[in-house]
Write an enzyme that holds these catalytic residues in place. Structure first.
Site, mmCIF file in Angstrom:
data_model
loop_
_atom_site.group_PDB
_atom_site.id
_atom_site.type_symbol
_atom_site.label_atom_id
_atom_site.label_comp_id
_atom_site.label_asym_id
_atom_site.label_seq_id
_atom_site.Cartn_x
_atom_site.Cartn_y
_atom_site.Cartn_z
ATOM 1 N N SER A 187 0.794 5.888 -6.597
ATOM 2 C CA SER A 187 -0.035 4.835 -7.197
ATOM 3 C C SER A 187 -0.116 3.595 -6.321
ATOM 4 O O SER A 187 -0.736 2.599 -6.707
ATOM 5 C CB SER A 187 0.562 4.444 -8.556
ATOM 6 N N VAL A 216 -0.834 3.359 -0.013
ATOM 7 C CA VAL A 216 -0.992 4.585 0.781
ATOM 8 C C VAL A 216 -1.285 5.781 -0.117
ATOM 9 O O VAL A 216 -2.169 6.597 0.172
ATOM 10 C CB VAL A 216 0.254 4.839 1.658
ATOM 11 N N ASP A 250 7.585 -16.963 11.360
ATOM 12 C CA ASP A 250 6.686 -15.987 11.992
ATOM 13 C C ASP A 250 7.251 -14.580 11.920
ATOM 14 O O ASP A 250 6.554 -13.598 12.146
ATOM 15 C CB ASP A 250 6.503 -16.344 13.481
ATOM 16 N N PRO A 289 4.215 4.716 10.340
ATOM 17 C CA PRO A 289 2.998 3.905 10.439
ATOM 18 C C PRO A 289 3.298 2.479 10.890
ATOM 19 O O PRO A 289 4.406 1.986 10.688
ATOM 20 C CB PRO A 289 2.453 3.888 9.002
ATOM 21 N N TYR A 298 15.722 -2.994 4.796
ATOM 22 C CA TYR A 298 14.665 -1.976 4.709
ATOM 23 C C TYR A 298 14.715 -1.059 5.927
ATOM 24 O O TYR A 298 14.650 0.165 5.821
ATOM 25 C CB TYR A 298 13.329 -2.721 4.636
#
Ligand code: NAP
Ligand code: GFB
Length: 325
Positions: free
Chosen positions: A13, A16, A278, A171, A144
């Protein structure tokens, strides 16, 4: 017609997942749904994959033969910086439950999803698939990044001990319809799209975080979706593969802001808030391995993809994930 493949898409959902569903349903070429395929797109309402029991229940219900594993705690730079432990633990739990339950259910193939932010921060450029474990990732998202790196290690361990066909893709930054537009938690393109939309509507300043200098490669979700489908059907390696536009298509955050101003048709001025971080300056990745396999693959031009994404967001503002702004 016998049902050869039952393909379960965890995280179906999200940005991607929705793009894969769109390609499967709308592509009349080689990427669309094929005979003998049944596709199931999961949401977290089907089961919290941080729970081993809930994960087993989902697999027992759908009995998948193939899995595209997208489900994850996902967010932009600012969310990653704030919740490093949640990004580590939630993703470790989700990945271990999905891979081990797939193993228990003798799933024929699993394609999991990493991200180019997993690569070492201090590295030679361009980055390629062999460099994943060559040093610490960037400070801003190590929670992560380490959880995602371990997927590659898990895949190799399942293959080594049991011969399981578990692989992964890497990706670069993704964007497109059905993104997360929350002003704090989102990635840069949906975040700036939302800010620019509000600035135009409310005639308020459009403020871009940081200096605008960092460089990124962006892949349109619907291009990535086609590549995921190709990996599921054709890619035979356990080793991961980077799914990205070429190095020459790398753009600055200032270029991104300019493309969004054009796509939203914003006439006001915009400024940079250099008090905001940044993050990583660049994570330039090589797509040479992908281009060896698919030399003729056509990526959607960046400005065309930004325009389509902006049009989708503006048309679907009321139902989009805007963080209840
Ligand atoms: P997203 O839009 O945030 O979607 C996340 C998906 O995971 C949703 O379907 C969500 O379900 C599901 N999910 C989250 N936590 C879950 C849980 N505990 N149990 C079950 N399902 C859960 O993410 P995305 O951008 O599509 O990312 C998909 C994959 O691509 C992820 O593995 C991400 O790491 C990777 N990736 C993304 C980017 C990017 O720039 N977006 C770049 C590189 C790699 P609900 O809809 O029910 O919440
Ligand atoms: O997309 P983004 O959040 O992720 O930020 P990263 C990219 C760049 O855009 C940073 C700048 O240099 C930000 O300072 N930026 C400018 C903004 N305005 C905005 C804004 O309104 N929102 C956001 N979010 N950024 C993430 C990783 O890094 O990349 C994740 O932290 C994941 O784990 C994702 O891998 C793909 O590219 O910096």
């Amino acid at each position: 017609m016998s049902l050869e493949k039952v393909i379960l898409v965890t995280g179906g959902s999200g940005l991607v997942g929705k793009a894969i569903e769109w390609v499967i349903e709308n592509d009349n070429g080689k990427y669309g749904k094929q005979d003998g395929e049944k596709w199931i797109f999961l949401t977290s309402k089907d089961g919290d994959l941080r729970s081993a029991e809930a994960t087993r229940t989902v697999f027992e219900k759908y009995k998948p033969t193939h899995v595209i594993h997208l489900a994850a705690l996902v967010g932009g730079l600012f969310k990653n910086m704030k919740y490093k432990l949640d990004f580590l633990r939630d993703n470790l739990l989700i990945n271990d439950n999905v891979l081990h339950t797939a193993h228990e259910h003798k799933v024929k193939k699993v394609v999991s999803c990493l991200s180019t932010c997993v690569f070492p921060d201090k590295t030679a450029y361009p980055i390629d698939e062999t460099m994943i474990h060559n040093g610490p990732p960037h400070e801003s998202n190590f929670g992560y990044a380490y959880a995602k790196r371990l997927i590659d290690t898990q895949n190799k361990a399942y293959y080594d001990q049991f011969g399981d066909n578990f692989t992964s893709v890497i990706p670069t930054n993704v964007f497109g319809p059905h993104d997360n537009y929350d002003l704090q938690d989102s990635h840069v393109i949906p975040g700036l799209l939302h800010k620019c939309y509000l600035a135009k509507k409310d005639q308020t300043p459009f403020v871009v975080a940081g200096t605008g200098k960092p460089l990124r490669q962006f892949i349109y979700s619907r291009d990535l979706a086609k590549l995921f489908i190709w990996v599921l059907r054709e890619y035979k390696e356990i080793d991961p593969i980077i799914l990205s536009v070429g190095e020459k298509d790398e753009v600055s955050i200032k270029d991104v802001a300019n493309a969004i101003v054009k796509a939203v048709d914003f006439k006001g001025d915009y400024t940079f808030d250099t008090t905001k971080p940044d993050g990583q300056y660049k994570k330039t990745a090589s797509n040479a391995k992908l281009m060896k396999y698919l030399p003729d693959f056509q990526f959607t031009p960046f400005e065309v993809a930004v325009k389509e994404s902006a049009d989708w967001f503006i048309k679907n503002y009321d139902k989009a994930r805007t963080g209840n702004h």
